[in-house]
Write a protein that holds these residues in place. Structure first.
Motif, PDB file in Angstrom:
ATOM      1  N   ILE A  16       0.974  -1.164  -0.097  1.00 42.77           N
ATOM      2  CA  ILE A  16      -0.015  -0.183  -0.006  1.00 42.77           C
ATOM      3  C   ILE A  16       0.785   1.178  -0.095  1.00 42.77           C
ATOM      4  CG2 ILE A  16      -1.560   1.369   1.380  1.00 42.77           C
ATOM      5  CD1 ILE A  16      -2.816  -1.245   2.213  1.00 42.77           C
ATOM      6  N   GLU A  17       1.811   1.118   0.828  1.00 45.71           N
ATOM      7  CA  GLU A  17       2.888   2.249   1.009  1.00 45.71           C
ATOM      8  C   GLU A  17       3.652   2.508  -0.325  1.00 45.71           C
ATOM      9  OE1 GLU A  17       5.414   1.222   4.044  1.00 45.71           O
ATOM     10  OE2 GLU A  17       4.402   2.526   5.509  1.00 45.71           O
ATOM     11  N   THR A  18       4.081   1.734  -1.298  1.00 47.56           N
ATOM     12  CA  THR A  18       4.623   1.769  -2.640  1.00 47.56           C
ATOM     13  C   THR A  18       3.695   2.207  -3.478  1.00 47.56           C
ATOM     14  OG1 THR A  18       4.541  -0.514  -3.045  1.00 47.56           O
ATOM     15  CG2 THR A  18       6.418   0.116  -1.915  1.00 47.56           C
ATOM     16  N   GLY A  19       2.234   2.069  -3.109  1.00 45.85           N
ATOM     17  CA  GLY A  19       1.529   2.265  -4.404  1.00 45.85           C
ATOM     18  C   GLY A  19       1.105   0.945  -5.251  1.00 45.85           C
ATOM     19  N   LYS A  20       1.773  -0.022  -5.183  1.00 40.36           N
ATOM     20  CA  LYS A  20       1.695  -1.221  -5.872  1.00 40.36           C
ATOM     21  C   LYS A  20       0.084  -1.704  -5.902  1.00 40.36           C
ATOM     22  CE  LYS A  20       6.362  -2.633  -6.618  1.00 40.36           C
ATOM     23  NZ  LYS A  20       7.387  -3.744  -6.348  1.00 40.36           N
TER      24      LYS A  20
END
Length: 426
Positions: free
Chosen positions: A119-123
């Motif tokens: 979620i943090e990396t946007g994947k």
């Protein structure tokens, strides 16, 4: 004939066709603006069942180029999440993944944490839905990275619109058959659905396919048919859920606000849920917290009503519980008791309160006088009016006032008595 449930067959595919939720989906509202911007962020949809959470998630999925996955946390596992993670860097997920996680409250902390890195990396863009308060059940790191949208119960008008749309769809599927539903039957189904469109559609579907054609070749659904095809109204009440505390809160606040009709309404909800213990506890607390010294006998009467209710059980218990509720709702109010004790507790926790005056300390043992215990104590009953001025509080807080009489008939008398006794203002 389509074998999918009616609720699935009429599920809107466009935002404009979603029933209700105007506070977030209406023109110019926050979720509407986010979706039309095309920049989909992590979201948590919170609200009761059957109000459109899954529908909106599906619409969002169709608006993006992301690979869409859907999991239900009730039966999904970390392995299911891992399988999605394994596809993140493949050609299938070149634009990232949109994961719809239904009933996220059923994932434990470890399961929720497994998503956090991606979620943090946007994947992974997460859309999670829950019927429980997210602030109680969802991992704080996920909450801080998500926008929370509360979906509310649909009103009767929303439900009726949904039912009418469903009838048109079924008529188009049946082709040569018409459906006629009486207005009172339509309203009845909408009323007992309790804001849940899925429940209303299930009742309508049973009514349609269990009703024979009349002499005109019409499927006619009247009020009696609606009665037969709807279950007993089920209130949103989960003893361990958020709504449980909402009803108890509304119950006490209605009593405090001297609204006997609202108080009886919320009492009825609690009685329907069969939750005698919580009702009794709340009534006893309210008698002291909100009525208190304005009517000190209230707690004795409420205790008698509560004891009776617990002894006779439901359904008869509803009568003494209603008596206690109406007594407290119509009684004069005072919160001087809770304010006094809470102020005293606050001082104990936050101040250097000092020692008890020596003359107030226990002197009933040999050698007490050598320690100065009890020396100089004035026994009030030896004086006129059973009162003599002396300091009772520790030196550090000797001038503090915890009890402030409420503005009601009895406490005004208390105030007047103390002022006469002490010759000063209380």
């Amino acid at each position: 004939m389509n074998n999918k449930p009616l609720a699935e067959r009429i599920r809107p595919e466009k935002l404009e066709d979603v029933f209700g939720q105007e506070h977030i989906l209406g023109r110019g509202r926050i979720l509407n603006r986010i979706l039309k911007s095309g920049r989909i962020t992590n979201m948590i949809f919170y609200g009761p069942p059957g109000v459109g959470k899954t529908t909106v998630a599906n619409i969002i999925a169709n608006m993006t180029n992301k690979r869409f996955y859907k999991l239900n946390a009730t039966n999904a596992s970390v392995k299911d999440v891992k399988n999605i993670i394994d596809e993140l860097d493949t050609l299938f997920s070149v634009d990232g993944v949109l994961l719809y996680l239904d009933e996220i409250q059923n994932f434990n902390k470890k399961q929720q944490q497994s998503l956090l890195e991606f979620i943090e990396t946007g994947k992974i863009t997460l859309i999670a839905s829950t019927t429980e308060n997210p602030y109680h059940y969802i991992y704080k790191a996920i909450l801080s990275r998500s926008t929370i949208f509360e979906f509310k119960l649909l009103n009767k008008s929303n439900i009726i619109d949904g039912l009418k749309r469903a009838i048109k769809i079924v008529e188009s599927e049946l082709k040569d058959k018409n459906i006629k539903i009486d207005e009172e039957a339509l309203e009845y189904i909408a009323n007992v659905s309790n804001g849940d469109l899925r429940k209303a559609l299930n009742a309508l579907e049973i009514a349609i396919f269990s009703t024979n054609l009349d002499e005109r070749g019409i499927i006619h659904i009247d009020l009696n048919t609606a009665y037969d095809c709807t279950q007993k109204k089920i209130l949103n009440f989960d003893k361990f859920g958020d709504n449980y505390y909402d009803i108890l809160s509304a119950f006490q606040k209605s009593i405090r606000g001297s609204d006997p009709d609202a108080a009886i309404h919320y009492l009825a909800r609690l009685i329907k849920a069969g939750d005698l213990i919580s009702i009794c506890r709340r009534l006893l607390v309210t008698a002291s917290e909100d009525i208190g010294l304005a009517y000190p006998n209230a707690i004795s009467i409420v205790k008698a009503c509560v004891d009776t209710a617990l002894q006779v059980g439901l359904p008869e218990a509803r009568i003494p519980l209603a008596e206690a509720t109406l007594l407290l709702s119509t009684a004069p109010k005072s919160n001087s008791v809770i304010k006094a004790i809470d102020a005293a507790l606050y001082d104990i926790e936050t101040k250097d309160i000092g020692d008890i005056p020596a003359y107030l300390k226990d002197a009933h043992y040999f050698g007490a006088s050598k320690l100065g215990r009890g020396i100089g104590y004035k026994y009030p009953h030896d004086y006129d009016n059973n009162y003599i001025k002396q300091q009772y509080l520790p030196d550090n807080i000797k001038d503090v006032k915890y009890y402030i009489p409420g503005k009601n008939k009895l406490e005004e008398k208390i105030k007047s008595y103390i002022n006469r006794l002490k010759g000063s203002e209380l």
